[in-house]
Design an enzyme around this catalytic site. Structure first.
Site, mmCIF file in Angstrom:
data_model
loop_
_atom_site.group_PDB
_atom_site.id
_atom_site.type_symbol
_atom_site.label_atom_id
_atom_site.label_comp_id
_atom_site.label_asym_id
_atom_site.label_seq_id
_atom_site.Cartn_x
_atom_site.Cartn_y
_atom_site.Cartn_z
ATOM 1 N N GLN A 33 40.170 55.706 18.860
ATOM 2 C CA GLN A 33 39.954 57.147 18.980
ATOM 3 C C GLN A 33 38.495 57.481 18.701
ATOM 4 O O GLN A 33 37.737 56.646 18.208
ATOM 5 C CB GLN A 33 40.835 57.890 17.977
ATOM 6 C CG GLN A 33 40.562 57.491 16.525
ATOM 7 C CD GLN A 33 41.676 57.802 15.577
ATOM 8 O OE1 GLN A 33 42.545 58.616 15.853
ATOM 9 N NE2 GLN A 33 41.675 57.149 14.413
ATOM 10 N N HIS A 64 47.239 67.042 0.451
ATOM 11 C CA HIS A 64 47.343 65.847 -0.381
ATOM 12 C C HIS A 64 48.191 66.087 -1.629
ATOM 13 O O HIS A 64 48.917 65.190 -2.067
ATOM 14 C CB HIS A 64 45.940 65.338 -0.721
ATOM 15 C CG HIS A 64 45.197 64.872 0.483
ATOM 16 N ND1 HIS A 64 43.912 65.280 0.787
ATOM 17 C CD2 HIS A 64 45.574 64.043 1.488
ATOM 18 C CE1 HIS A 64 43.534 64.711 1.917
ATOM 19 N NE2 HIS A 64 44.517 63.964 2.371
ATOM 20 N N GLU A 108 45.815 51.426 6.959
ATOM 21 C CA GLU A 108 45.140 52.311 7.916
ATOM 22 C C GLU A 108 44.681 51.481 9.114
ATOM 23 O O GLU A 108 44.009 50.462 8.946
ATOM 24 C CB GLU A 108 43.952 52.994 7.251
ATOM 25 C CG GLU A 108 42.976 53.685 8.197
ATOM 26 C CD GLU A 108 43.612 54.780 9.042
ATOM 27 O OE1 GLU A 108 43.431 54.747 10.284
ATOM 28 O OE2 GLU A 108 44.279 55.664 8.469
ATOM 29 N N ASP A 139 47.871 47.607 11.310
ATOM 30 C CA ASP A 139 48.868 48.450 11.959
ATOM 31 C C ASP A 139 50.047 48.670 11.011
ATOM 32 O O ASP A 139 50.740 47.720 10.641
ATOM 33 C CB ASP A 139 49.324 47.749 13.244
ATOM 34 C CG ASP A 139 50.270 48.596 14.080
ATOM 35 O OD1 ASP A 139 50.770 49.617 13.565
ATOM 36 O OD2 ASP A 139 50.506 48.240 15.245
ATOM 37 N N GLY A 140 50.276 49.920 10.621
ATOM 38 C CA GLY A 140 51.369 50.236 9.715
ATOM 39 C C GLY A 140 52.728 49.868 10.288
ATOM 40 O O GLY A 140 53.642 49.469 9.558
ATOM 41 N N ASP A 157 51.318 59.213 6.237
ATOM 42 C CA ASP A 157 50.226 60.197 6.350
ATOM 43 C C ASP A 157 49.581 60.002 7.715
ATOM 44 O O ASP A 157 48.484 59.477 7.841
ATOM 45 C CB ASP A 157 49.225 59.963 5.211
ATOM 46 C CG ASP A 157 48.123 61.005 5.177
ATOM 47 O OD1 ASP A 157 48.123 61.907 6.036
ATOM 48 O OD2 ASP A 157 47.246 60.897 4.301
ATOM 49 N N ASP A 160 48.996 63.556 14.527
ATOM 50 C CA ASP A 160 50.043 63.989 15.448
ATOM 51 C C ASP A 160 50.487 62.814 16.325
ATOM 52 O O ASP A 160 49.765 61.825 16.454
ATOM 53 C CB ASP A 160 49.525 65.144 16.319
ATOM 54 C CG ASP A 160 49.283 66.405 15.500
ATOM 55 O OD1 ASP A 160 49.951 66.567 14.470
ATOM 56 O OD2 ASP A 160 48.430 67.214 15.895
#
Length: 285
Positions: A33, A64, A108, A139-140, A157, A160
């Site tokens: 991104q 948070h 993350e 990669d979560g 967390d 979108d």
């Protein structure tokens, strides 16, 4: 690099929000991104991913506080917490304020987000090198599928459901999360807008209600997410966010908050009638 620009965040084809930019601090494109950090006139430093506002210094505490402290004060003895996403570091910062935490793992996917926030937004990233912190760039989705570790609380967390976050809104992912949780485990996830993302919010709650004995939703408001009213989902293997909430623990913790308190905790689960009507089949507990 000085700038007198306005940046505009568009939501769909019907809504836009604009912010005055005083300085562009960072602008890059990762393999996932675009990542930008800007100094704004009214909201301090701001992180944008693919042109969407993720964090501002002025109101980040609201998000948070609510993603972290609601489950942390429901679980009777949280020690091992997993954060999926959260590259700005603010969620980890709040988790690590709880002295009982033994280990906080944050997975993350985009290292550029982490490094940009380390350098330009220390307000949120200041505890990424905490001795109890386990930062994983990866990669979560893959992490929870392969992990043999069990967690008391998992915090999703995410951005979108577009780009790298899209798979984080699927049933397979939440089945893997269920399997990663201890028997009294809780998962809280970024739950979208009850005004503008009804379809996605309903999908997410449907998935959670299929998998978990307790599946509920709670709201918060901030300055920079479209519509102002936003949600988190709460799902657990048994713990209830009101019935198992011991408000005395807040005072005993000695922690101070700018948004969260015992009344906000309870009131956040009181949904407006239009949201309750949309989600009624999926609210359990």
């Amino acid at each position: 690099m000085k700038s007198h620009l306005w940046i505009e965040e568009k939501h769909g084809d019907f809504l836009a929000m604009k912010y005055k930019v005083e300085e562009v601090l960072f602008s890059g494109k990762s393999k996932f991104q675009s990542v930008d950090v800007v100094q704004t006139k009214g909201h301090g430093k701001m992180l944008l991913n693919d042109g969407l506002v993720m964090v501002t210094e002025r109101d980040e505490f609201i998000y948070h506080d609510m993603i972290a402290h609601v489950p942390l004060f429901v679980h009777p003895n949280p020690k091992n917490v997993l954060i999926i996403g959260g590259g700005d570091g603010g969620t980890a910062r709040e988790v690590l304020r709880h002295t009982g935490i033994v280990r906080c793992t944050m997975v993350e996917i985009d290292e550029m987000v982490v490094e940009a926030c380390r350098k330009f937004i220390p307000q949120t990233s200041k505890d990424l090198d905490h001795p109890k912190m386990n930062l994983v760039i990866g990669d979560g989705l893959d992490f929870v599928k392969k992990s043999k570790e069990k967690f008391d609380i998992i915090l999703v967390d995410s951005t979108d459901p577009i780009g790298p976050a899209q798979p984080l809104f699927g049933k397979e992912f939440y089945q893997d999360i269920f399997d990663c949780l201890n028997d009294d485990g809780i998962v809280v996830s970024q739950g979208e807008s009850g005004f503008y993302e009804v379809k996605m919010q309903t999908k997410l709650m449907s998935i959670l209600s299929d998998l978990f004995p307790v599946s509920l939703l709670y709201n918060f408001s901030n300055l920079t997410y479209p519509g102002g009213l936003w949600s988190f989902t709460f799902a657990s293997k048994g713990l209830h966010p009101i019935n198992d909430f011991n408000e005395k623990r807040i005072k005993e913790s000695g922690l101070k908050f700018d948004y969260y308190n015992k009344d906000i905790h309870k009131g956040a689960f009181c949904l407006p009638s239009f949201m309750r009507k949309n989600l009624e089949p999926y609210l359990k507990g």
